[in-house]
Design a protein around this motif. Structure first.
Motif, PDB file in Angstrom:
ATOM      1  N   MET A 171      70.357  55.479  24.333  1.00 20.52           N
ATOM      2  CA  MET A 171      70.742  55.472  22.932  1.00 20.52           C
ATOM      3  C   MET A 171      71.459  54.160  22.674  1.00 20.52           C
ATOM      4  SD  MET A 171      73.067  58.185  20.757  1.00 20.52           S
ATOM      5  CE  MET A 171      71.833  59.476  20.882  1.00 20.52           C
ATOM      6  N   LEU A 198      75.697  60.452  13.988  1.00 18.46           N
ATOM      7  CA  LEU A 198      75.978  59.015  14.078  1.00 18.46           C
ATOM      8  C   LEU A 198      75.162  58.224  13.062  1.00 18.46           C
ATOM      9  CD1 LEU A 198      76.334  58.317  17.894  1.00 18.46           C
ATOM     10  CD2 LEU A 198      78.068  58.904  16.214  1.00 18.46           C
ATOM     11  N   GLU A 199      73.999  58.727  12.722  1.00 17.05           N
ATOM     12  CA  GLU A 199      73.214  58.057  11.693  1.00 17.05           C
ATOM     13  C   GLU A 199      73.951  58.126  10.352  1.00 17.05           C
ATOM     14  OE1 GLU A 199      68.534  57.512  10.757  1.00 17.05           O
ATOM     15  OE2 GLU A 199      69.193  59.486  11.429  1.00 17.05           O
ATOM     16  N   ILE A 243      74.026  52.329  20.092  1.00 12.88           N
ATOM     17  CA  ILE A 243      74.986  52.587  19.030  1.00 12.88           C
ATOM     18  C   ILE A 243      75.579  51.264  18.560  1.00 12.88           C
ATOM     19  CG2 ILE A 243      75.518  54.947  19.752  1.00 12.88           C
ATOM     20  CD1 ILE A 243      77.994  53.858  21.200  1.00 12.88           C
ATOM     21  N   GLU A 303      76.520  54.511  12.775  1.00 16.51           N
ATOM     22  CA  GLU A 303      76.737  54.061  14.157  1.00 16.51           C
ATOM     23  C   GLU A 303      75.496  54.192  15.037  1.00 16.51           C
ATOM     24  OE1 GLU A 303      81.359  54.940  15.069  1.00 16.51           O
ATOM     25  OE2 GLU A 303      80.161  56.726  14.603  1.00 16.51           O
ATOM     26  N   PHE A 304      74.494  54.914  14.581  1.00 16.82           N
ATOM     27  CA  PHE A 304      73.284  55.121  15.373  1.00 16.82           C
ATOM     28  C   PHE A 304      72.284  54.006  15.103  1.00 16.82           C
ATOM     29  CE2 PHE A 304      68.993  56.906  15.920  1.00 16.82           C
ATOM     30  CZ  PHE A 304      69.078  57.348  17.224  1.00 16.82           C
ATOM     31  N   ALA A 329      72.749  62.376  17.344  1.00 16.93           N
ATOM     32  CA  ALA A 329      72.163  61.179  16.726  1.00 16.93           C
ATOM     33  C   ALA A 329      72.208  61.279  15.202  1.00 16.93           C
ATOM     34  CB  ALA A 329      70.730  60.989  17.207  1.00 16.93           C
TER      35      ALA A 329
END
Length: 135
Positions: free
Chosen positions: A89, A44-45, A91, A49-50, A41
């Motif tokens: 999650m 991706l942050e 995204i 993208e998170f 996560a």
């Protein structure tokens, strides 16, 4: 960009390769799994993208409206969500291919023995526009 929901299932999905229930993992195996999820996560942050993600507690109930002035009805004849969904999650990625790529990566979180779970994740796009009804 398109939003996708990645659903982690307890049951209802095909069995994972490393199919040992989490309640039989050693504490250090659980710690490694959670660390993998958090690191994923965080990465991706950094790429933007998170959106969000949460593990779900085992408690829960089904609730439905039962008519004006009546209390909500709880439970029901269906499988309980707590038995099916472990977490999720959200995204926000360029498209379906990227969503599948990330779900595949998330599927490799470590489990029993420190080996990747290779669990199945459900990938579902967010509905971007209300459905059109024609008569």
């Amino acid at each position: 960009m398109a939003k996708y929901l990645l659903l982690k299932h307890y049951r209802g999905a095909p069995a994972a390769v490393n199919d040992v229930p989490m309640d039989r993992w050693a504490p250090e195996e659980i710690t490694a799994h959670v660390r993998y999820m958090n690191d994923f996560a965080d990465r991706l942050e950094r790429t933007g993208e998170f959106v969000d993600g949460q593990a779900l507690a085992p408690e829960g109930a089904w609730v439905r409206y039962d008519g004006e002035g009546r209390p909500p009805v709880t439970d029901g004849p269906f499988a309980e969500t707590k038995d099916l969904i472990a977490g999720w999650m959200v995204i926000d990625v360029d498209g379906y291919e990227r969503a599948v790529e990330l779900a595949g990566e998330l599927s490799a979180a470590p489990g029993a023995g420190g080996k990747p779970i290779h669990e199945w994740l459900e990938v579902r796009p967010f509905l971007t526009a209300p459905p059109t009804v024609t008569e």
